[in-house]
Design a protein around this motif. Structure first.
Motif, PDB file in Angstrom:
ATOM      1  N   ASP A 276       0.829  -1.219   0.000  1.00 30.96           N
ATOM      2  CA  ASP A 276       0.000   0.000   0.000  1.00 30.96           C
ATOM      3  C   ASP A 276       0.860   1.265   0.000  1.00 30.96           C
ATOM      4  O   ASP A 276       0.526   2.258   0.646  1.00 30.96           O
ATOM      5  CB  ASP A 276      -0.946  -0.008   1.200  1.00 30.96           C
ATOM      6  CG  ASP A 276      -2.134   0.933   1.000  1.00 30.96           C
ATOM      7  OD1 ASP A 276      -2.454   1.240  -0.155  1.00 30.96           O
ATOM      8  OD2 ASP A 276      -2.727   1.354   2.008  1.00 30.96           O
ATOM      9  N   LEU A 277       1.955   1.241  -0.747  1.00 29.18           N
ATOM     10  CA  LEU A 277       2.900   2.354  -0.705  1.00 29.18           C
ATOM     11  C   LEU A 277       2.308   3.650  -1.248  1.00 29.18           C
ATOM     12  O   LEU A 277       2.578   4.734  -0.724  1.00 29.18           O
ATOM     13  CB  LEU A 277       4.168   2.001  -1.484  1.00 29.18           C
ATOM     14  CG  LEU A 277       5.222   3.107  -1.583  1.00 29.18           C
ATOM     15  CD1 LEU A 277       5.712   3.510  -0.189  1.00 29.18           C
ATOM     16  CD2 LEU A 277       6.390   2.675  -2.463  1.00 29.18           C
ATOM     17  N   LYS A 278       1.512   3.570  -2.297  1.00 27.01           N
ATOM     18  CA  LYS A 278       1.025   4.796  -2.942  1.00 27.01           C
ATOM     19  C   LYS A 278       0.197   5.644  -1.974  1.00 27.01           C
ATOM     20  O   LYS A 278       0.426   6.857  -1.840  1.00 27.01           O
ATOM     21  CB  LYS A 278       0.214   4.451  -4.191  1.00 27.01           C
ATOM     22  CG  LYS A 278       1.054   3.850  -5.306  1.00 27.01           C
ATOM     23  CD  LYS A 278       0.180   3.426  -6.474  1.00 27.01           C
ATOM     24  CE  LYS A 278       1.004   2.724  -7.536  1.00 27.01           C
ATOM     25  NZ  LYS A 278       0.155   2.183  -8.622  1.00 27.01           N
ATOM     26  N   ASN A 279      -0.765   5.023  -1.310  1.00 32.32           N
ATOM     27  CA  ASN A 279      -1.590   5.772  -0.360  1.00 32.32           C
ATOM     28  C   ASN A 279      -0.759   6.272   0.817  1.00 32.32           C
ATOM     29  O   ASN A 279      -0.919   7.408   1.273  1.00 32.32           O
ATOM     30  CB  ASN A 279      -2.750   4.898   0.141  1.00 32.32           C
ATOM     31  CG  ASN A 279      -3.781   4.638  -0.938  1.00 32.32           C
ATOM     32  OD1 ASN A 279      -4.119   5.525  -1.710  1.00 32.32           O
ATOM     33  ND2 ASN A 279      -4.282   3.418  -0.995  1.00 32.32           N
ATOM     34  N   LYS A 280       0.142   5.444   1.306  1.00 33.60           N
ATOM     35  CA  LYS A 280       1.017   5.842   2.410  1.00 33.60           C
ATOM     36  C   LYS A 280       1.883   7.038   2.015  1.00 33.60           C
ATOM     37  O   LYS A 280       2.066   7.977   2.788  1.00 33.60           O
ATOM     38  CB  LYS A 280       1.928   4.678   2.829  1.00 33.60           C
ATOM     39  CG  LYS A 280       1.241   3.552   3.576  1.00 33.60           C
ATOM     40  CD  LYS A 280       2.249   2.444   3.867  1.00 33.60           C
ATOM     41  CE  LYS A 280       1.596   1.283   4.598  1.00 33.60           C
ATOM     42  NZ  LYS A 280       2.553   0.153   4.795  1.00 33.60           N
ATOM     43  N   LEU A 281       2.420   7.004   0.800  1.00 31.85           N
ATOM     44  CA  LEU A 281       3.340   8.034   0.349  1.00 31.85           C
ATOM     45  C   LEU A 281       2.621   9.377   0.184  1.00 31.85           C
ATOM     46  O   LEU A 281       3.131  10.417   0.628  1.00 31.85           O
ATOM     47  CB  LEU A 281       3.996   7.607  -0.958  1.00 31.85           C
ATOM     48  CG  LEU A 281       5.079   8.518  -1.530  1.00 31.85           C
ATOM     49  CD1 LEU A 281       6.210   8.721  -0.526  1.00 31.85           C
ATOM     50  CD2 LEU A 281       5.620   7.941  -2.836  1.00 31.85           C
ATOM     51  N   ILE A 282       1.464   9.358  -0.440  1.00 28.96           N
ATOM     52  CA  ILE A 282       0.703  10.600  -0.591  1.00 28.96           C
ATOM     53  C   ILE A 282       0.380  11.190   0.774  1.00 28.96           C
ATOM     54  O   ILE A 282       0.573  12.385   1.017  1.00 28.96           O
ATOM     55  CB  ILE A 282      -0.589  10.356  -1.396  1.00 28.96           C
ATOM     56  CG1 ILE A 282      -0.252   9.979  -2.844  1.00 28.96           C
ATOM     57  CG2 ILE A 282      -1.484  11.596  -1.374  1.00 28.96           C
ATOM     58  CD1 ILE A 282      -1.445   9.505  -3.649  1.00 28.96           C
ATOM     59  N   ALA A 283      -0.107  10.345   1.679  1.00 29.42           N
ATOM     60  CA  ALA A 283      -0.464  10.820   3.018  1.00 29.42           C
ATOM     61  C   ALA A 283       0.746  11.368   3.764  1.00 29.42           C
ATOM     62  O   ALA A 283       0.657  12.406   4.435  1.00 29.42           O
ATOM     63  CB  ALA A 283      -1.104   9.684   3.815  1.00 29.42           C
ATOM     64  N   GLU A 284       1.891  10.707   3.653  1.00 21.39           N
ATOM     65  CA  GLU A 284       3.074  11.151   4.389  1.00 21.39           C
ATOM     66  C   GLU A 284       3.636  12.450   3.815  1.00 21.39           C
ATOM     67  O   GLU A 284       4.088  13.324   4.567  1.00 21.39           O
ATOM     68  CB  GLU A 284       4.149  10.062   4.380  1.00 21.39           C
ATOM     69  CG  GLU A 284       5.299  10.304   5.341  1.00 21.39           C
ATOM     70  CD  GLU A 284       4.849  10.446   6.782  1.00 21.39           C
ATOM     71  OE1 GLU A 284       5.237  11.436   7.434  1.00 21.39           O
ATOM     72  OE2 GLU A 284       4.092   9.568   7.262  1.00 21.39           O
ATOM     73  N   VAL A 285       3.620  12.596   2.495  1.00 20.18           N
ATOM     74  CA  VAL A 285       4.074  13.861   1.900  1.00 20.18           C
ATOM     75  C   VAL A 285       3.170  15.001   2.369  1.00 20.18           C
ATOM     76  O   VAL A 285       3.663  16.083   2.735  1.00 20.18           O
ATOM     77  CB  VAL A 285       4.092  13.772   0.361  1.00 20.18           C
ATOM     78  CG1 VAL A 285       4.351  15.156  -0.247  1.00 20.18           C
ATOM     79  CG2 VAL A 285       5.164  12.796  -0.117  1.00 20.18           C
ATOM     80  N   LEU A 286       1.861  14.780   2.361  1.00 20.90           N
ATOM     81  CA  LEU A 286       0.935  15.813   2.829  1.00 20.90           C
ATOM     82  C   LEU A 286       1.187  16.149   4.294  1.00 20.90           C
ATOM     83  O   LEU A 286       1.182  17.323   4.685  1.00 20.90           O
ATOM     84  CB  LEU A 286      -0.516  15.349   2.635  1.00 20.90           C
ATOM     85  CG  LEU A 286      -1.000  15.242   1.182  1.00 20.90           C
ATOM     86  CD1 LEU A 286      -2.385  14.612   1.140  1.00 20.90           C
ATOM     87  CD2 LEU A 286      -1.009  16.596   0.498  1.00 20.90           C
TER      88      LEU A 286
END
Length: 322
Positions: free
Chosen positions: A239-249
């Motif tokens: 689930d990297l994509k959702n994690k990455l977007i959330a963490e960048v935000l």
């Protein structure tokens, strides 16, 4: 129905949920549940082997969705708008901004057909190979200071990758994140300015991060200068994509709260991959060779020209002489 079902499954990844429990939770029939799950499968979502007992949403699913992003976000600062395919997330979000969308609105997509970089360059954004998203900001900020949005965003991306993949990346002035001398992430800030005051009406911050290479490889213009997260970590986390977007935000939100204090400039400078290197200045009042010597407190690039003079670049583009 689809988003509510996804939210339920995201909250229960890897856990068996019976069809009757799903129907009861959503207030629909079992037939409606079966139809909706078939639709999710058609969209690429995977379910681990199940029997008549119910459904197990696979831990391996790595598809962008609002519910998947919200799962990793703290608070309610952001409204996530998911578009399956779009010309450009920046373009789509600017339209929303002009119609009064609130600060913190985010447009995310699986694919951009016209992804944009600085100075009219193309940002290659194939389906399933990256995360492409734009964030709407309404800061009380002079247009001349909008560069700090881009600078803070590059630091936020670097921090997010460090937290999720334990890897150090570099920043190429002014708006790219690099790994091993290749572009990993592109950032483009576009703004609308109030002519009379000189302040921003709004800014749209676009971020594209390469996750994996396309099946048929990169087009020739990108092949030797582009990298992706699969070259940093293999296998990639679930689930990297959702994690990455959330963490960048999350990381950007922290920096944005005190944007004008510029506390992130030193980190930005330390992560630079061009300081003390020969570069080619590609645009601006001077175009040609130089040496990158410093980044000052206003994020200007200080360069030494062939005639021995120094100059401070506050915009433009540079390439590294390898």
């Amino acid at each position: 129905m689809k988003e509510k079902l996804l939210e339920l499954f995201e909250q229960n990844r890897g856990t068996l949920i019976s069809g009757s429990d799903i129907a009861k939770s959503l207030g629909v029939s079992r037939a409606a549940v079966n139809k909706a799950i078939s639709g999710l499968r058609d969209s690429g979502y995977k379910f681990d082997a199940t029997s008549r007992l119910g459904y197990v949403f696979s831990e391996k699913n790595d598809i962008i969705s609002p519910s998947g992003i919200y799962k990793y976000l703290n608070g309610n600062k952001h409204k996530i708008v998911h578009l399956d395919e779009v010309n450009s997330t920046n373009t789509a979000l600017k339209e929303l901004a002009q119609n009064g969308a609130q600060e913190g609105t985010v447009v995310v997509t699986e694919m951009q057909t016209g992804g944009k970089g600085r100075r009219g360059k193309r940002f290659f954004s194939p389906r399933g190979c990256g995360v492409y998203f734009s964030l709407l900001l309404r800061p009380r900020l002079k247009a001349a200071d909008s560069v700090f949005i881009t600078v803070a965003a590059s630091v936020a991306v670097r921090r997010a990758i460090k937290l999720l993949l334990h890897a150090d990346t570099q920043i190429k002035w002014v708006n790219d994140v690099y790994f091993n001398n290749k572009k990993l992430c592109g950032i483009l800030t576009e703004a609308s300015m109030e002519i009379e005051s000189g302040y921003l009406n709004y800014a749209v911050l676009g971020i594209g991060i390469n996750i994996k290479p396309p099946e048929n490889g990169y087009p020739e213009e990108f092949a030797f200068k582009t990298t992706n997260l699969s070259e940093i970590s293999h296998p990639l986390p679930d689930d990297l994509k959702n994690k990455l977007i959330a963490e960048v935000l999350t990381q950007f939100d922290r920096l944005y709260e005190t944007l004008e204090q510029k506390d992130y400039i030193e980190e930005y400078k330390e992560a630079s991959c061009i300081l003390n290197r020969k570069i080619e200045i590609l645009a601006g009042s001077y175009a040609g060779p130089a040496v990158a010597e410093d980044i000052d407190s206003d994020a200007n690039l200080i360069v030494r020209l062939p005639n021995g003079n120094t100059a401070a670049l506050n915009s433009g583009d540079v390439s590294i002489c390898l």
